[in-house]
Design a protein around this motif. Structure first.
Motif, mmCIF file in Angstrom:
data_model
loop_
_atom_site.group_PDB
_atom_site.id
_atom_site.type_symbol
_atom_site.label_atom_id
_atom_site.label_comp_id
_atom_site.label_asym_id
_atom_site.label_seq_id
_atom_site.Cartn_x
_atom_site.Cartn_y
_atom_site.Cartn_z
ATOM 1 N N VAL A 104 0.840 -1.174 -0.095
ATOM 2 C CA VAL A 104 0.048 -0.053 0.043
ATOM 3 C C VAL A 104 0.704 1.308 0.043
ATOM 4 N N ALA A 105 2.054 1.069 0.582
ATOM 5 C CA ALA A 105 2.898 2.364 0.537
ATOM 6 C C ALA A 105 4.337 1.843 0.658
ATOM 7 N N LEU A 106 5.375 2.533 0.051
ATOM 8 C CA LEU A 106 6.638 2.260 -0.192
ATOM 9 C C LEU A 106 7.433 3.506 0.490
ATOM 10 N N THR A 107 8.011 3.575 1.131
ATOM 11 C CA THR A 107 8.991 4.413 1.709
ATOM 12 C C THR A 107 10.546 4.169 1.680
ATOM 13 N N LEU A 108 11.403 5.279 1.368
ATOM 14 C CA LEU A 108 12.817 5.136 1.334
ATOM 15 C C LEU A 108 13.342 5.790 2.199
ATOM 16 N N ALA A 109 13.984 5.409 3.311
ATOM 17 C CA ALA A 109 14.886 6.276 4.290
ATOM 18 C C ALA A 109 15.953 6.538 4.044
ATOM 19 N N ARG A 110 16.199 7.889 3.909
ATOM 20 C CA ARG A 110 17.754 8.504 3.110
ATOM 21 C C ARG A 110 18.959 8.062 4.237
ATOM 22 N N GLU A 111 18.532 8.296 5.624
ATOM 23 C CA GLU A 111 19.586 8.404 6.565
ATOM 24 C C GLU A 111 20.926 8.618 6.234
ATOM 25 N N PRO A 112 21.170 10.022 5.875
ATOM 26 C CA PRO A 112 22.621 10.291 5.428
ATOM 27 C C PRO A 112 23.766 10.102 6.421
ATOM 28 N N HIS A 113 23.711 9.869 7.639
ATOM 29 C CA HIS A 113 24.567 9.339 8.550
ATOM 30 C C HIS A 113 25.058 8.215 8.535
ATOM 31 N N HIS A 114 24.167 7.130 7.967
ATOM 32 C CA HIS A 114 24.513 5.931 7.508
ATOM 33 C C HIS A 114 24.760 5.474 6.362
ATOM 34 N N CYS A 115 24.818 6.605 5.563
ATOM 35 C CA CYS A 115 25.158 6.229 4.002
ATOM 36 C C CYS A 115 26.247 7.012 3.317
ATOM 37 N N GLY A 116 27.078 7.526 4.236
ATOM 38 C CA GLY A 116 28.245 8.084 3.579
ATOM 39 C C GLY A 116 28.093 9.706 3.683
ATOM 40 N N GLY A 117 27.138 10.131 4.179
ATOM 41 C CA GLY A 117 27.044 11.693 4.456
ATOM 42 C C GLY A 117 25.919 12.010 3.547
ATOM 43 N N LEU A 118 25.546 13.491 3.502
ATOM 44 C CA LEU A 118 24.381 14.188 2.831
ATOM 45 C C LEU A 118 24.829 13.751 1.233
ATOM 46 N N LEU A 119 25.706 14.282 0.839
ATOM 47 C CA LEU A 119 25.812 13.954 -0.804
ATOM 48 C C LEU A 119 25.882 12.538 -1.147
ATOM 49 N N ALA A 120 26.489 11.523 -0.756
ATOM 50 C CA ALA A 120 26.751 10.164 -1.009
ATOM 51 C C ALA A 120 25.149 9.693 -0.797
ATOM 52 N N SER A 121 24.462 10.089 0.086
ATOM 53 C CA SER A 121 23.163 9.598 0.312
ATOM 54 C C SER A 121 22.031 9.917 -0.775
ATOM 55 N N GLY A 122 22.268 11.320 -1.222
ATOM 56 C CA GLY A 122 21.657 11.842 -2.439
ATOM 57 C C GLY A 122 21.869 10.795 -3.707
ATOM 58 N N VAL A 123 23.315 10.764 -4.050
ATOM 59 C CA VAL A 123 23.373 9.731 -4.996
ATOM 60 C C VAL A 123 22.873 8.243 -4.791
ATOM 61 N N LEU A 124 23.132 7.979 -3.698
ATOM 62 C CA LEU A 124 22.470 6.538 -3.782
ATOM 63 C C LEU A 124 21.104 6.419 -3.618
ATOM 64 N N PHE A 125 20.372 7.664 -3.014
ATOM 65 C CA PHE A 125 18.717 7.667 -3.050
ATOM 66 C C PHE A 125 18.623 7.496 -4.745
ATOM 67 N N GLN A 126 19.185 8.387 -5.462
ATOM 68 C CA GLN A 126 18.924 8.192 -7.038
ATOM 69 C C GLN A 126 19.062 7.043 -7.688
ATOM 70 N N ASP A 127 20.157 6.612 -7.291
ATOM 71 C CA ASP A 127 20.439 5.165 -7.820
ATOM 72 C C ASP A 127 19.451 4.209 -7.485
ATOM 73 N N ALA A 128 19.257 4.015 -6.381
ATOM 74 C CA ALA A 128 18.043 3.192 -5.819
ATOM 75 C C ALA A 128 16.531 3.394 -6.277
ATOM 76 N N ALA A 129 16.369 4.754 -6.204
ATOM 77 C CA ALA A 129 15.045 5.267 -6.977
ATOM 78 C C ALA A 129 15.088 4.887 -8.428
ATOM 79 N N ASP A 130 15.974 5.008 -9.358
ATOM 80 C CA ASP A 130 15.914 4.708 -10.503
ATOM 81 C C ASP A 130 15.375 3.121 -10.689
ATOM 82 N N VAL A 131 16.256 2.178 -9.934
ATOM 83 C CA VAL A 131 15.978 0.754 -10.046
ATOM 84 C C VAL A 131 14.385 0.702 -9.545
ATOM 85 N N LEU A 132 14.269 1.030 -8.402
ATOM 86 C CA LEU A 132 12.879 0.660 -8.026
ATOM 87 C C LEU A 132 11.706 1.181 -8.557
ATOM 88 N N PHE A 133 11.634 2.436 -9.178
ATOM 89 C CA PHE A 133 10.559 3.278 -9.867
ATOM 90 C C PHE A 133 10.710 2.990 -11.295
#
Length: 84
Positions: A46-75
């Motif tokens: 019914v819903a899908l959430t993506l938790a960015r958690e920059p602290h756990h993903c290598g920082g703000l910029l790295a988590s932004g790139v990771l979000f884009q890569d994962a979102a591209d595959v998922l969506f």
């Protein structure tokens, strides 16, 4: 889905988080013959959430790139729609 699931700790420095490349994310989320699995899961979703958690993903910029890569595959690849 927590984005830090698409990271590994560096062998050289275990305090350094290494985001996975998009191809590795794709292989993890969409292995061969995973269609029936995703059909069953998405049929009940019914819903899908993506938790960015920059602290756990290598920082703000790295988590932004990771979000884009994962979102591209998922969506784009799995859901066949544009990412948020």
């Amino acid at each position: 889905m927590d984005l830090d699931c698409f990271t590994s700790l560096s062998d050289a420095d275990p305090t350094t988080v290494l985001p996975w490349p998009q191809q590795v994310i794709r292989e993890f989320l969409l292995p061969a013959d995973s269609g029936p699995f995703w059909d069953a899961v998405l049929g009940k979703t019914v819903a899908l959430t993506l938790a960015r958690e920059p602290h756990h993903c290598g920082g703000l910029l790295a988590s932004g790139v990771l979000f884009q890569d994962a979102a591209d595959v998922l969506f784009r690849e799995l859901l066949r729609t544009e990412p948020p």
